[in-house]
Design a protein around this motif. Structure first.
Motif, PDB file in Angstrom:
ATOM      1  N   ASP A   1       4.097  12.527  -6.655  1.00 41.53           N
ATOM      2  CA  ASP A   1       5.230  13.280  -7.194  1.00 41.53           C
ATOM      3  C   ASP A   1       5.670  14.325  -6.167  1.00 41.53           C
ATOM      4  N   ASP A   2       5.535  13.984  -4.883  1.00 38.05           N
ATOM      5  CA  ASP A   2       5.784  14.992  -3.852  1.00 38.05           C
ATOM      6  C   ASP A   2       6.727  14.511  -2.746  1.00 38.05           C
ATOM      7  N   LEU A   3       7.757  13.742  -3.093  1.00 35.08           N
ATOM      8  CA  LEU A   3       8.660  13.246  -2.063  1.00 35.08           C
ATOM      9  C   LEU A   3       9.624  14.345  -1.631  1.00 35.08           C
TER      10      LEU A   3
ATOM     11  N   SER B   1       0.827  -1.205   0.000  1.00 35.11           N
ATOM     12  CA  SER B   1       0.000   0.000   0.000  1.00 35.11           C
ATOM     13  C   SER B   1       0.866   1.263   0.000  1.00 35.11           C
ATOM     14  N   GLU B   2       1.892   1.274   0.829  1.00 35.72           N
ATOM     15  CA  GLU B   2       2.790   2.432   0.872  1.00 35.72           C
ATOM     16  C   GLU B   2       3.474   2.635  -0.476  1.00 35.72           C
ATOM     17  N   LEU B   3       3.966   1.548  -1.060  1.00 35.65           N
ATOM     18  CA  LEU B   3       4.654   1.651  -2.355  1.00 35.65           C
ATOM     19  C   LEU B   3       3.717   2.150  -3.448  1.00 35.65           C
ATOM     20  N   GLU B   4       2.472   1.702  -3.429  1.00 35.09           N
ATOM     21  CA  GLU B   4       1.507   2.174  -4.430  1.00 35.09           C
ATOM     22  C   GLU B   4       1.253   3.666  -4.285  1.00 35.09           C
ATOM     23  N   ARG B   5       1.101   4.140  -3.050  1.00 34.09           N
ATOM     24  CA  ARG B   5       0.881   5.576  -2.821  1.00 34.09           C
ATOM     25  C   ARG B   5       2.122   6.390  -3.225  1.00 34.09           C
TER      26      ARG B   5
ATOM     27  N   ALA C   1       3.264  11.423  -0.170  1.00 27.48           N
ATOM     28  CA  ALA C   1       1.887  10.910  -0.236  1.00 27.48           C
ATOM     29  C   ALA C   1       1.150  11.109   1.083  1.00 27.48           C
ATOM     30  N   GLY C   2       1.371  12.264   1.711  1.00 29.28           N
ATOM     31  CA  GLY C   2       0.669  12.600   2.939  1.00 29.28           C
ATOM     32  C   GLY C   2       1.191  11.927   4.192  1.00 29.28           C
ATOM     33  N   THR C   3       2.337  11.252   4.099  1.00 30.69           N
ATOM     34  CA  THR C   3       2.901  10.529   5.228  1.00 30.69           C
ATOM     35  C   THR C   3       4.338  10.960   5.470  1.00 30.69           C
TER      36      THR C   3
END
Length: 124
Positions: free
Chosen positions: A16-18, A7-11, A72-74
């Motif tokens: 495009d916001d790392l 799930s983390e990898l998919e998000r 991804a918001g995390t």
């Protein structure tokens, strides 16, 4: 070191916001977050330094070996490991697939930048 969940990898792959923030010299304070491109290859998260080995965030990541990313918001504490060898061909292809329409792609798959490939792993 931990592993990313599917799930983390998919998000992360869809994002495009790392932002990457390696520790400063004190190993406690995070550096200024820097926006960078990221790709996923075989369940691993990779990044490269657009400005090559002179990039400040890259130097800190290699020197400190750990820090934090926000994507991804995390926000996650992570470790950094240099990635050399054949994996770079797969990372190049992942960059082509994800960022192929960008005028900044060519420098990201150039040998000067390939040597800065980093595998990011979640901290335990």
């Amino acid at each position: 070191m931990g592993m990313w969940t599917r799930s983390e990898l998919e998000r992360i792959a869809a994002s495009d916001d790392l932002y990457i923030a390696p520790f400063r010299e004190d190993h406690k304070t995070y550096g200024t977050p820097t926006w960078i491109w990221s790709v996923i290859v075989d369940g691993h998260l990779y990044v490269r330094a657009y400005n090559g080995e002179a990039s400040r965030w890259y130097q800190a990541a290699i020197r400190q070996g750990a820090g934090r990313i926000t994507v991804a918001g995390t926000t996650r504490d992570v470790s950094f490991a240099g990635a050399r060898g054949a994996i770079n061909d797969q990372v190049d292809e992942a960059y082509r697939l994800k960022y192929g329409k960008s005028p900044y792609l060519a420098p990201m798959i150039d040998e000067r930048v390939r040597v800065t490939t980093i595998n990011i792993l979640p901290a335990d």
